[in-house]
Design an enzyme around this catalytic site. Structure first.
Site, PDB file in Angstrom:
ATOM      1  N   ARG A 123     -32.372  36.989 -24.713  1.00 44.33           N
ATOM      2  CA  ARG A 123     -33.513  36.781 -23.801  1.00 44.33           C
ATOM      3  C   ARG A 123     -34.069  38.153 -23.368  1.00 44.33           C
ATOM      4  O   ARG A 123     -35.270  38.355 -23.307  1.00 44.33           O
ATOM      5  CB  ARG A 123     -33.105  35.999 -22.551  1.00 44.33           C
ATOM      6  N   HIS A 141     -33.890  34.333  -8.582  1.00 45.49           N
ATOM      7  CA  HIS A 141     -32.862  33.891  -9.538  1.00 45.49           C
ATOM      8  C   HIS A 141     -32.309  35.037 -10.381  1.00 45.49           C
ATOM      9  O   HIS A 141     -31.740  34.796 -11.438  1.00 45.49           O
ATOM     10  CB  HIS A 141     -33.426  32.789 -10.451  1.00 45.49           C
ATOM     11  N   CYS A 182     -21.718  43.408 -11.314  1.00 40.66           N
ATOM     12  CA  CYS A 182     -20.330  43.767 -11.631  1.00 40.66           C
ATOM     13  C   CYS A 182     -19.363  42.805 -10.934  1.00 40.66           C
ATOM     14  O   CYS A 182     -19.412  42.634  -9.713  1.00 40.66           O
ATOM     15  CB  CYS A 182     -20.050  45.205 -11.197  1.00 40.66           C
ATOM     16  N   CYS A 199     -19.721  49.436 -15.735  1.00 41.85           N
ATOM     17  CA  CYS A 199     -20.538  49.402 -14.516  1.00 41.85           C
ATOM     18  C   CYS A 199     -20.769  50.845 -14.062  1.00 41.85           C
ATOM     19  O   CYS A 199     -19.813  51.612 -13.932  1.00 41.85           O
ATOM     20  CB  CYS A 199     -19.800  48.609 -13.437  1.00 41.85           C
ATOM     21  N   THR A 208     -44.228  25.749 -11.870  1.00 41.28           N
ATOM     22  CA  THR A 208     -42.819  25.352 -11.714  1.00 41.28           C
ATOM     23  C   THR A 208     -42.723  23.832 -11.636  1.00 41.28           C
ATOM     24  O   THR A 208     -43.570  23.185 -11.014  1.00 41.28           O
ATOM     25  CB  THR A 208     -42.156  26.046 -10.498  1.00 41.28           C
TER      26      THR A 208
END
Ligand code: APR
Length: 233
Positions: free
Chosen positions: A59, A109, A117, A136, A176
């Site tokens: 993605r 979101h 992490c 990280c 939406t």
């Protein structure tokens, strides 16, 4: 119509559809060929981390091939030119609002370009694929997961969003389906506290009846026209 100073806008996958980003609830009920429960829950990640990491790597990589469309650009123009309060809350994890130039923006979101992490809890920009198990940058542990709010997890900045919803004069929902809470309930909060409410969507959302006004059509056409109007008023 009463005077408008304070606007809250909610966007969903429909605003990015004309840029070529797939919506979540396609006609086949799948998100890019996967059931949402197989890629967008903490349980899915525990069950099959490799599949989930690969899915979000794909993605994120696909964002390179898409551009902000007329609707993203119109909202960025509104942000730049609107003197009153404004908050753009997006459910989208793509970066098209950011690239269009919106500043007063919350990704409730999470974001495809961010990692969370599991050791230190810090968020960081991700440049390498999750599948390569990058470290990280805060604690150096190789425990990064996609910084995506999965089903069953708490969206980001809900306090700030709720305060803005209670104060706004106009709440606008764009692209939406109104199928996922808490975002699906924003219209009722804003309306309860006195806001006018407007929906712009390809077809009526699940919460369509809660809006004072609904405009049906493509975001790339409806949103620029609405922004022109509100800036001209
Ligand atoms: N213009 C306007 N609306 C559009 C367009 C368009 N060009 N194309 C599609 N739509 C509408 C669809 O009709 C649908 O109502 O956008 C909506 C997209 O709905 P969803 O795919 O359900 O996306 P969204 O509402 O953003 O999903 C909410 O669900 O899976 C979770 O966390 C994920 O943020 C996501 C959340």
């Amino acid at each position: 119509m009463h005077e408008i100073n304070n606007i809250v806008i909610l966007t969903g996958a429909g605003i990015s559809a004309e840029s070529g980003v797939a919506t979540f609830r396609g006609p086949d009920g799948l998100w890019e060929g996967h059931r949402v429960e197989d890629v967008a829950t903490p349980e899915a990640f525990m069950r099959n981390p490799a599949l989930v990491l690969k899915f979000y790597d794909e993605r994120r990589a696909s964002l390179k091939g898409v551009q902000p469309n007329a609707a993203h650009k119109a909202l960025a123009r509104l942000d730049a030119e609107w003197d009153g309060d404004l908050l753009l809350v997006t459910q989208n994890v793509d970066d098209l609002h950011d690239r269009a130039g919106s500043k007063r923006l919350i990704h409730m979101h999470g974001e495809l370009s961010s990692g969370l992490c599991l050791s230190c809890g810090q968020r960081s920009t991700v440049t390498d694929d999750f599948s390569n198990d990058p470290a990280c940058p805060h604690c150096d542990k190789r425990t990064l997961r996609p910084d995506i709010v999965w089903f069953g997890e708490m969206p980001y900045q809900m306090d700030k969003i709720e305060q803005a919803l209670k104060k706004c004069d106009l709440f606008v929902s764009i692209g939406t389906s109104g199928a996922v809470y808490p975002a699906a309930g924003f219209v009722q909060t804003a309306r309860h506290y006195g806001a006018q409410t407007l929906e712009m969507n390809l077809d009526p959302s699940d919460g369509s009846l809660y809006f004072h006004k609904s405009r049906m059509g493509k975001a790339g056409e409806l949103v620029p026209a609405w922004v022109d109007n509100i800036l001209a008023d």
